[in-house]
Scaffold this active site. Structure first.
Site, PDB file in Angstrom:
ATOM      1  N   ASN A  67     -10.305 -21.642 -21.309  1.00 32.01           N
ATOM      2  CA  ASN A  67      -9.475 -22.671 -21.936  1.00 32.01           C
ATOM      3  C   ASN A  67      -8.039 -22.144 -21.965  1.00 32.01           C
ATOM      4  O   ASN A  67      -7.709 -21.306 -22.790  1.00 32.01           O
ATOM      5  CB  ASN A  67     -10.006 -22.933 -23.358  1.00 32.01           C
ATOM      6  CG  ASN A  67      -9.103 -23.857 -24.153  1.00 32.01           C
ATOM      7  OD1 ASN A  67      -8.195 -24.485 -23.603  1.00 32.01           O
ATOM      8  ND2 ASN A  67      -9.354 -23.940 -25.456  1.00 32.01           N
ATOM      9  N   TRP A  68      -7.248 -22.643 -21.039  1.00 31.88           N
ATOM     10  CA  TRP A  68      -5.869 -22.129 -20.944  1.00 31.88           C
ATOM     11  C   TRP A  68      -4.986 -22.595 -22.094  1.00 31.88           C
ATOM     12  O   TRP A  68      -3.889 -22.112 -22.266  1.00 31.88           O
ATOM     13  CB  TRP A  68      -5.223 -22.580 -19.623  1.00 31.88           C
ATOM     14  CG  TRP A  68      -5.778 -21.955 -18.390  1.00 31.88           C
ATOM     15  CD1 TRP A  68      -6.840 -21.102 -18.285  1.00 31.88           C
ATOM     16  CD2 TRP A  68      -5.290 -22.140 -17.045  1.00 31.88           C
ATOM     17  NE1 TRP A  68      -7.047 -20.740 -16.978  1.00 31.88           N
ATOM     18  CE2 TRP A  68      -6.103 -21.373 -16.198  1.00 31.88           C
ATOM     19  CE3 TRP A  68      -4.254 -22.884 -16.486  1.00 31.88           C
ATOM     20  CZ2 TRP A  68      -5.915 -21.309 -14.815  1.00 31.88           C
ATOM     21  CZ3 TRP A  68      -4.061 -22.836 -15.109  1.00 31.88           C
ATOM     22  CH2 TRP A  68      -4.876 -22.052 -14.281  1.00 31.88           C
ATOM     23  N   LYS A  69      -5.459 -23.575 -22.853  1.00 35.10           N
ATOM     24  CA  LYS A  69      -4.634 -24.188 -23.911  1.00 35.10           C
ATOM     25  C   LYS A  69      -3.297 -24.640 -23.322  1.00 35.10           C
ATOM     26  O   LYS A  69      -3.236 -24.967 -22.140  1.00 35.10           O
ATOM     27  CB  LYS A  69      -4.485 -23.217 -25.087  1.00 35.10           C
ATOM     28  CG  LYS A  69      -5.844 -22.680 -25.543  1.00 35.10           C
ATOM     29  CD  LYS A  69      -5.828 -22.016 -26.868  1.00 35.10           C
ATOM     30  CE  LYS A  69      -7.242 -21.587 -27.224  1.00 35.10           C
ATOM     31  NZ  LYS A  69      -7.346 -21.050 -28.572  1.00 35.10           N
ATOM     32  N   HIS A  96     -12.190 -29.581 -29.848  1.00 36.23           N
ATOM     33  CA  HIS A  96     -11.744 -28.203 -30.085  1.00 36.23           C
ATOM     34  C   HIS A  96     -11.085 -28.139 -31.469  1.00 36.23           C
ATOM     35  O   HIS A  96     -10.421 -29.077 -31.895  1.00 36.23           O
ATOM     36  CB  HIS A  96     -10.754 -27.779 -28.989  1.00 36.23           C
ATOM     37  CG  HIS A  96     -10.407 -26.328 -29.073  1.00 36.23           C
ATOM     38  ND1 HIS A  96      -9.479 -25.840 -29.968  1.00 36.23           N
ATOM     39  CD2 HIS A  96     -10.889 -25.254 -28.403  1.00 36.23           C
ATOM     40  CE1 HIS A  96      -9.404 -24.516 -29.826  1.00 36.23           C
ATOM     41  NE2 HIS A  96     -10.253 -24.136 -28.895  1.00 36.23           N
ATOM     42  N   GLU A 122     -17.467 -22.161 -31.956  1.00 38.21           N
ATOM     43  CA  GLU A 122     -16.226 -21.400 -32.082  1.00 38.21           C
ATOM     44  C   GLU A 122     -15.824 -21.316 -33.553  1.00 38.21           C
ATOM     45  O   GLU A 122     -15.191 -22.245 -34.088  1.00 38.21           O
ATOM     46  CB  GLU A 122     -15.102 -22.085 -31.297  1.00 38.21           C
ATOM     47  CG  GLU A 122     -15.376 -22.199 -29.819  1.00 38.21           C
ATOM     48  CD  GLU A 122     -14.062 -22.310 -29.034  1.00 38.21           C
ATOM     49  OE1 GLU A 122     -13.836 -21.447 -28.190  1.00 38.21           O
ATOM     50  OE2 GLU A 122     -13.283 -23.230 -29.296  1.00 38.21           O
ATOM     51  N   GLY A 170      -8.292 -16.815 -31.440  1.00 35.55           N
ATOM     52  CA  GLY A 170      -6.942 -16.279 -31.276  1.00 35.55           C
ATOM     53  C   GLY A 170      -6.555 -15.244 -32.313  1.00 35.55           C
ATOM     54  O   GLY A 170      -5.391 -14.891 -32.456  1.00 35.55           O
ATOM     55  N   SER A 227     -12.024 -15.123 -29.527  1.00 37.78           N
ATOM     56  CA  SER A 227     -11.654 -13.733 -29.241  1.00 37.78           C
ATOM     57  C   SER A 227     -12.673 -12.992 -28.378  1.00 37.78           C
ATOM     58  O   SER A 227     -12.926 -11.796 -28.592  1.00 37.78           O
ATOM     59  CB  SER A 227     -11.378 -12.959 -30.543  1.00 37.78           C
ATOM     60  OG  SER A 227     -10.288 -13.542 -31.230  1.00 37.78           O
ATOM     61  N   GLY A 245     -10.369 -18.246 -24.469  1.00 37.55           N
ATOM     62  CA  GLY A 245      -8.974 -18.672 -24.579  1.00 37.55           C
ATOM     63  C   GLY A 245      -8.046 -17.627 -23.981  1.00 37.55           C
ATOM     64  O   GLY A 245      -7.893 -17.523 -22.759  1.00 37.55           O
ATOM     65  N   GLY A 246      -7.445 -16.818 -24.839  1.00 46.02           N
ATOM     66  CA  GLY A 246      -6.431 -15.845 -24.417  1.00 46.02           C
ATOM     67  C   GLY A 246      -6.825 -15.023 -23.195  1.00 46.02           C
ATOM     68  O   GLY A 246      -6.022 -14.865 -22.258  1.00 46.02           O
TER      69      GLY A 246
HETATM   70  P1  PGA Z   1      -9.541 -17.256 -27.935  1.00 41.90           P
HETATM   71  O1  PGA Z   1      -9.711 -18.854 -27.935  1.00 41.90           O
HETATM   72  O2  PGA Z   1     -10.467 -16.693 -26.900  1.00 41.90           O
HETATM   73  O3  PGA Z   1      -8.086 -17.016 -27.601  1.00 41.90           O
HETATM   74  O4  PGA Z   1      -9.888 -16.797 -29.315  1.00 41.90           O
HETATM   75  C1  PGA Z   1     -10.943 -19.474 -27.719  1.00 41.90           C
HETATM   76  C2  PGA Z   1     -10.800 -20.967 -27.788  1.00 41.90           C
HETATM   77  O5  PGA Z   1     -10.060 -21.474 -28.651  1.00 41.90           O
HETATM   78  O6  PGA Z   1     -11.409 -21.709 -26.981  1.00 41.90           O
END
Ligand code: PGA
Length: 255
Positions: free
Chosen positions: A9-11, A98, A170, A176, A215, A236-237
């Site tokens: 998920n690149w956001k 999300h 999640e 994050g 994370s 995400g990250g």
């Molecule tokens: P994260 O995000 O891996 O940066 O914690 C996950 C997400 O929100 O899908």
């Protein structure tokens, strides 16, 4: 046997040149033979870059998903993107509900359910995101919150149309933040999600892939994915770095 899925998920990150580099590196990692086909790999770029990424990924095993969709069909909805449009540009999946959409952009349970229905009607695999806040965890409400989010999103849909459903657990406090749920904490919630799905339909519960997100890093992915009811991750990250993302994909093979 459920096939593992790792979705990035690149956001709201990316630029044309950067996306090109990232996708090229992921594609060469996937083609290098280090990752067998027992894991599905997907990236979810911002909507405006979906076409770009899809053009690069076409005819490869990299699947492309979107991060959100409008609950309505095409029409006078300025600024929105419909399920049919996502299909048209080559998306095979879409994130729904999300926590950032829920907390920052007003996606209520009702809207999440409508978005999920639209995704299903268009033939997109919905990746339904559920998860509790820190406050809800601390007050012992995790399972009830997740169950309520799940049942409300699926209400009104018959099991037959939920063939492509994926659920991502999640915990909001782990997104994050660098703070991950322990494999046991995650497994407990995943097992509960599967039990709740079984109340809707037994075979469906066995088939639905349950992803953990929050994370996930190369260092913790293997242990998480080794849990019985964790079938992959929503990343995400770490999905913005090709080496980290590929390492997480490899961890899903072992899991
Ligand atoms: P994260 O995000 O891996 O940066 O914690 C996950 C997400 O929100 O899908």
């Amino acid at each position: 046997m459920r096939k593992a899925l790792v979705a990035g998920n690149w956001k709201m990150n990316g630029r044309i040149a950067k996306n090109d580099d990232l996708v090229s590196s992921v594609l060469s990692g996937l083609a290098s033979g280090n990752l067998d086909s027992s894991v599905d790999v997907m990236v979810c770029p911002p909507a405006i870059y979906v076409g770009q990424v899809r053009a690069q990924a076409v005819a490869t095993r990299l699947m492309v998903g979107a991060q959100d969709l409008c609950e309505f069909e095409d029409g006078a909805y300025t600024g929105e993107v419909s399920a049919e449009m996502l299909v048209d540009v080559g998306c095979s999946a879409v994130l729904v509900g999300h926590s950032e959409r829920r907390t920052l952009f007003g996606d209520t349970d009702k809207r999440v359910a409508a978005k999920l229905s639209s995704a299903v009607a268009a033939g997109l695999a919905p990746i339904l995101c559920v998860g509790e806040s820190l406050e809800q965890r601390d007050s012992g409400d995790t399972l009830a919150v997740v169950e309520q989010q799940l049942l409300s999103a699926l209400s009104g849909l018959s099991p037959e149309v939920l063939d492509l459903l994926v659920v991502a657990y999640e915990p909001v406090w782990a997104i994050g933040t660098g703070r991950t749920a322990t494999p046991e904490q995650a497994q407990d919630v995943h097992a509960h999600i599967r039990q709740v799905l079984a109340t809707i339909d037994g075979p469906l519960a066995e088939k639905v892939r349950l992803l953990y997100g929050g994370s996930v890093k190369p260092a913790n992915a293997r242990e998480l994915f080794a849990q019985k009811d964790i079938d992959g991750g929503l990343i995400g990250g770490a999905s913005l770095n090709a080496d980290d993302f590929l390492a997480i994909c490899r961890a899903a093979v072992a899991g």
